[in-house]
Design an enzyme around this catalytic site. Structure first.
Site: not given
Ligand code: AMP
Length: 286
Positions: A31, A36-37, A150-151, A177, A185, A187-188
């Site tokens: 969330g 990016g998401h 990114k991860d 992204v 980008l 969430s933090r």
């Molecule tokens: P998270 O909500 O942080 O667990 O991320 C969910 C998914 O979004 C994971 O596959 C992340 O690698 C991807 N994600 C997070 N930030 C970015 C970003 N800036 N660009 C592309 N994918 C991202």
């Protein structure tokens, strides 16, 4: 967009005759969504007949309780963004439903991935990621899954999980992204002050410096110079290293530089931890 809260409902939907043969792209998230998401959703829409996302802040993958408590939660806004992006279903599980009475820890040997970088610094993190993804993949039965580069290390963990337990799933790694200044980008980032955002924008500049200096200097000197640049800008470097882009083998193990290298890093700023990476080609000296 349909919202589903329970595994049983999800399985029933997936097994219904009109969904059975379709390709289903799955985008797991925690969330607090940003572009990016949404890029992952767009990639899934392009590849698959149907796109499913999930929003679940997984307690098992947080090594610090404080980080879990402070993780931003913006569910209503997230669902509106997902709907607009063309997502067909959003799965919003509760912890009790996802880890129900039939739940058993799944075992996956992570090898070196559990001991280096994110695996070393966030003890138990990837083990938690594996648990939640196993439950989600098992409930959703996707044909394709989409993860952000990114991860970087997480993508490698997901690859292992798929190889061992879900060989029919195709993993798609989606480019990071960034904002107009190169900041990945996250969430933090929402927890940073305006001044903090300005400083965080130096993070990717430091990574680019390391990549540029790799061939111009020795790799070790490149790391030292990039680290001192980041620290002068106000970022506290937790780790900064070169690794083989194909398997994340750290610089210290190399006998010979691999052709494709990734510079990986985690930094702290205003009590917030940021990660980023940059893949580059190494041009060997003749
Ligand atoms: P998270 O909500 O942080 O667990 O991320 C969910 C998914 O979004 C994971 O596959 C992340 O690698 C991807 N994600 C997070 N930030 C970015 C970003 N800036 N660009 C592309 N994918 C991202």
């Amino acid at each position: 967009m349909k919202k589903i809260h329970y595994k049983k409902e999800l399985r029933n939907w997936r097994n219904s005759s009109d969904q059975k043969l379709k390709s289903v792209g799955f985008v797991p998230t925690m969330g607090a969504l940003h572009s990016g998401h949404l890029s992952l959703i767009h990639h899934a829409n392009n590849v698959c007949d149907l796109t499913i996302s999930s929003i679940f802040v997984n307690p098992k993958q947080f090594d610090k309780k404080e980080d879990l408590v402070k993780y931003p939660r913006t569910e209503e806004q997230d669902c509106a963004l997902l709907e607009k992006a063309g997502c067909n279903i959003t799965y919003l599980p509760t912890s009790e439903d996802l880890y129900d009475e039939h739940y058993k820890d799944v075992s996956l040997k992570l090898g070196i991935l559990a001991k280096i970088y994110e695996g070393e610094k966030r003890v138990g993190h990837f083990e938690g990621v594996v648990q939640v993804l196993f439950q989600l993949f098992d409930a959703i039965n996707p044909t394709d899954v989409f993860f952000g580069q990114k991860d970087y290390q997480q993508c490698m963990v997901v690859n292992k999980l798929i190889q061992q337990y879900f060989p029919g799933i195709t993993l798609h790694k989606v480019p990071t992204v960034r904002d107009g200044y190169g900041l990945a980008l996250s969430s933090r980032n929402k927890r940073l002050s305006n001044e903090g955002i300005e400083i965080a924008r130096k993070f990717n500049i430091g990574l680019k410096k390391a990549a540029t200096l790799f061939d111009a200097q020795s790799p070790a000197k490149a790391l030292l110079m990039a680290k001192s640049f980041l620290e002068n800008e106000g970022l506290i470097v937790e780790y900064l290293d070169f690794a083989n882009a194909s398997d994340l083998d750290p610089l210290e193990n190399w006998k010979k530089s691999p052709p494709e290298i990734v510079v990986v890093s985690a930094v702290w700023l205003e009590g917030i931890r940021l990660i980023d990476n940059l893949v580059f080609q190494h041009s060997p000296k003749i």
